[in-house]
Design an enzyme around this catalytic site. Structure first.
Site, PDB file in Angstrom:
ATOM      1  N   LYS B 116       0.813  -1.223   0.000  1.00 43.30           N
ATOM      2  CA  LYS B 116       0.000   0.000   0.000  1.00 43.30           C
ATOM      3  C   LYS B 116       0.842   1.266   0.000  1.00 43.30           C
ATOM      4  CE  LYS B 116      -3.820  -2.242   2.309  1.00 43.30           C
ATOM      5  NZ  LYS B 116      -4.518  -2.391   3.569  1.00 43.30           N
ATOM      6  N   LYS B 158      -2.826   0.710   9.589  1.00 41.62           N
ATOM      7  CA  LYS B 158      -3.155  -0.532   8.884  1.00 41.62           C
ATOM      8  C   LYS B 158      -1.916  -1.232   8.367  1.00 41.62           C
ATOM      9  CE  LYS B 158      -4.602   1.848   4.641  1.00 41.62           C
ATOM     10  NZ  LYS B 158      -5.763   2.249   3.846  1.00 41.62           N
ATOM     11  N   GLY B 164      -7.977  -7.030   3.954  1.00 44.39           N
ATOM     12  CA  GLY B 164      -9.432  -6.912   4.023  1.00 44.39           C
ATOM     13  C   GLY B 164      -9.967  -6.359   5.332  1.00 44.39           C
ATOM     14  N   GLU B 200      -2.125   6.678   7.996  1.00 47.63           N
ATOM     15  CA  GLU B 200      -2.619   7.763   7.138  1.00 47.63           C
ATOM     16  C   GLU B 200      -3.686   8.563   7.870  1.00 47.63           C
ATOM     17  OE1 GLU B 200      -5.604   5.103   4.296  1.00 47.63           O
ATOM     18  OE2 GLU B 200      -3.637   5.636   3.589  1.00 47.63           O
ATOM     19  N   GLU B 275      -9.714   2.024  -4.755  1.00 46.68           N
ATOM     20  CA  GLU B 275     -10.510   2.439  -3.599  1.00 46.68           C
ATOM     21  C   GLU B 275     -10.139   3.857  -3.176  1.00 46.68           C
ATOM     22  OE1 GLU B 275     -10.625  -0.347  -0.393  1.00 46.68           O
ATOM     23  OE2 GLU B 275     -11.682  -1.797  -1.634  1.00 46.68           O
ATOM     24  N   ASN B 291      -7.094  -2.791  -5.322  1.00 47.58           N
ATOM     25  CA  ASN B 291      -7.229  -4.234  -5.183  1.00 47.58           C
ATOM     26  C   ASN B 291      -7.084  -4.868  -6.557  1.00 47.58           C
ATOM     27  OD1 ASN B 291      -7.684  -4.099  -2.410  1.00 47.58           O
ATOM     28  ND2 ASN B 291      -9.829  -3.587  -2.751  1.00 47.58           N
ATOM     29  N   ARG B 293      -7.744  -7.608  -8.090  1.00 49.02           N
ATOM     30  CA  ARG B 293      -8.525  -8.853  -8.162  1.00 49.02           C
ATOM     31  C   ARG B 293      -9.984  -8.502  -8.381  1.00 49.02           C
ATOM     32  NH1 ARG B 293     -11.164  -8.148  -3.390  1.00 49.02           N
ATOM     33  NH2 ARG B 293      -9.989  -7.159  -1.719  1.00 49.02           N
TER      34      ARG B 293
END
Lengths: 70, 443
Positions: B116, B158, B164, B200, B275, B291, B293
């Protein structure tokens, strides 16, 4: 004496206490894992762990006894 | 086009991929764990291969076993679904090295977007707005404290490797940072593999809106509209809808253009999702993550575009040149039917005694279970996705109320009562909600 029971089917991921340990209210006894969620099981009373009925890796059912605090 | 596809997943998504594979006249191979032997996806596949015990590490996440199943069954391509290996560049490489076709973006694209922190830096370079946050992985609490002071509280903590929503936490002040950091670090090691943490700026009243992209074989990247995923508990989505009621046409245009730029920046191939966090007051957005996928909530995009995204994934992976004209019409909403109690959202696995899915105009159910199956504690709690379509949002809401009321599940605990409650909540029905809605409902 207080009995701590499982609220759901779960895997026992971590056991953080041993028999004979003294715990305070709110201490985490074990961390369960169910459906990719960690569920800490907390002591609702202070006292000594007189019985510990689960080990890491166990699969426990709803209602199973996890520990007894005296 | 290849002739057979192994679906390296389980439950509803395995069943949904198998459906399209078979509709296209191809052979579908399922792999399953001992815990899943009775599930519909195993029965519906043309061939099913047992991988091993329930523990994902010994079944769905055992790369050797999955590749061996492909060899045994003669499958020529592997579809990873979501979760498990879907964003694992190493596995994607192993599939390609085994001479098979990986149904997904290149391992390089997965790698670049999977971290990320890298992804954020890359997006910034591509001219996509990003949230204030750490540019380097944070590995200890001291670094986290310094970083948070620079970013300003509240901060979102995170795992840099994704997962997820698992391990994500918000710290409102330095005192809460240690707990959030420890929780994220633990989750990073358990579920993400990398111990790196990312901080963040956390926006209190924001909407979580994502854009579905599709990278074609000729290098074109298409944006197939957005999905609003702001109804969440524990940072995980419960309800998704498209179009987003909180996005103006002007903001939509900017977001879709940014998502296309994001896809182009990594030479993206196939289905992916960009996202974003939307500040509805300012009508502005920042990039969160990508993502690489198929998403859980892809059906709502299918309902408003008429496309089958799994079919597109297969055609693109086969190297076909596809021409797609994107036309979005109507409104679609998805409700994730989780095996969990509807008040506290705690897991509630169990044997399914009653299972009656709703049907009718504008109703689509993608389910992984049926009557007699047992929902076990080993995997995520998603039992089914109830999706509704209407010409307008009002019509979709009305169909959703009827469908939720007629969806009968007994045995495991389930969140259908929560869905019914949500459909009567004025913030949701007005479309005027943000990621804090569920917490406020349960406060």
């Amino acid at each position: 004496m207080a009995e701590v029971h499982a609220e759901m089917v779960a895997n026992v991921w971590k056991v953080l206490v041993a028999e004979g340990d003294t715990v305070e209210e709110g201490d985490t006894l074990v961390i369960l894992e169910s459906m990719k969620m960690e569920i800490p099981v907390l002591a609702e009373d202070e006292g000594v762990i007189s019985q510990l009925k689960v080990a890491e890796g166990d699969v426990i059912q709803e209602g199973d006894l996890i520990a007894v605090i005296e | 086009m290849f002739e057979s596809v192994l679906v390296a997943n389980r439950g509803e998504i395995a069943r949904r991929v198998i459906r399209t594979v078979q509709r296209m006249g191809l052979r579908a191979v399922a792999v399953y764990s001992e815990a899943d032997a009775d599930l519909p996806f195993v029965r519906e596949a043309d061939e099913a291969i047992l991988l091993g015990p329930a523990d994902p590490a010994q079944s769905y996440l055992d790369a050797g076993k999955v590749l061996e199943a492909a060899r045994l069954s003669g499958a020529q391509a592997i579809h990873p679904g979501y979760g498990f290996f879907s964003e694992n560049a190493g596995f994607a490489r192993a599939v390609i090295e085994a001479g098979l076709i990986w149904i997904g973006p290149s391992p390089e694209a997965i790698e670049r977007m999977g971290d990320k922190i890298n992804a954020r830096n890359l997006m910034e370079a591509a001219g996509v707005p990003v949230a204030a946050g750490t540019r380097e992985p944070v590995t200890d609490l001291e670094q986290a404290v310094a970083a948070a002071a620079g970013i300003g509280y509240p901060v979102m903590v995170k795992t840099a490797g994704g997962g997820g929503g698992i391990g994500m936490g918000v710290a409102h002040e330095e005192a809460g940072l240690a707990r959030a950091f420890e929780q994220a670090s633990r989750a990073a090691v358990r579920f993400g593999g990398t111990p790196a943490i990312l901080l963040e700026r956390y926006v209190e009243r924001a909407r979580h809106v994502e854009v579905q992209i599709l990278g074609l074989t000729d290098g074109t990247v298409l944006a197939l509209g957005e999905r609003d995923c702001s109804v969440q508990r524990r940072h995980q989505k419960i309800v998704e809808e498209t179009p987003s009621p909180g996005v103006t046409p002007e903001l939509r245009e900017r977001m879709l253009a940014a998502a296309v730029r994001a896809g182009e920046a990594v030479g993206y191939l196939g289905a992916g999702t960009v996202e974003c966090l939307v500040d509805t007051d300012k009508q502005d957005f920042v990039f969160l993550e990508m993502n690489t996928r198929l998403q859980v909530e892809h059906p709502v995009t299918e309902l408003v575009t008429g496309l089958d995204l799994v079919e597109q994934q297969l055609r693109i992976a086969a190297g076909e040149k596809t021409e797609i004209s994107v036309a979005v019409h109507g409104h679609a909403i998805e409700f994730r039917v989780y095996a969990e109690d509807p008040r506290r959202f705690f897991p509630g696995p169990g044997k399914i005694e009653v299972w009656e899915e709703p049907s009718g105009e504008g109703v689509r159910v993608d389910s992984g279970y049926t009557r007699g199956n047992t929902v076990t504690p080993f995997y995520d709690p998603l039992m089914a996705k109830l999706c509704v379509f209407g010409q307008t949002r009002a019509e979709a809401l009305e169909r959703a109320r009827k469908a939720v009321a007629s969806f009968q599940v007994e045995g495991p605990k389930n969140n259908l009562p929560f869905c019914a409650e949500l459909l009567e909540h004025s913030d949701f029905t007005d479309g005027n909600y943000d990621t804090g809605l569920v917490s406020r409902m349960r406060a």
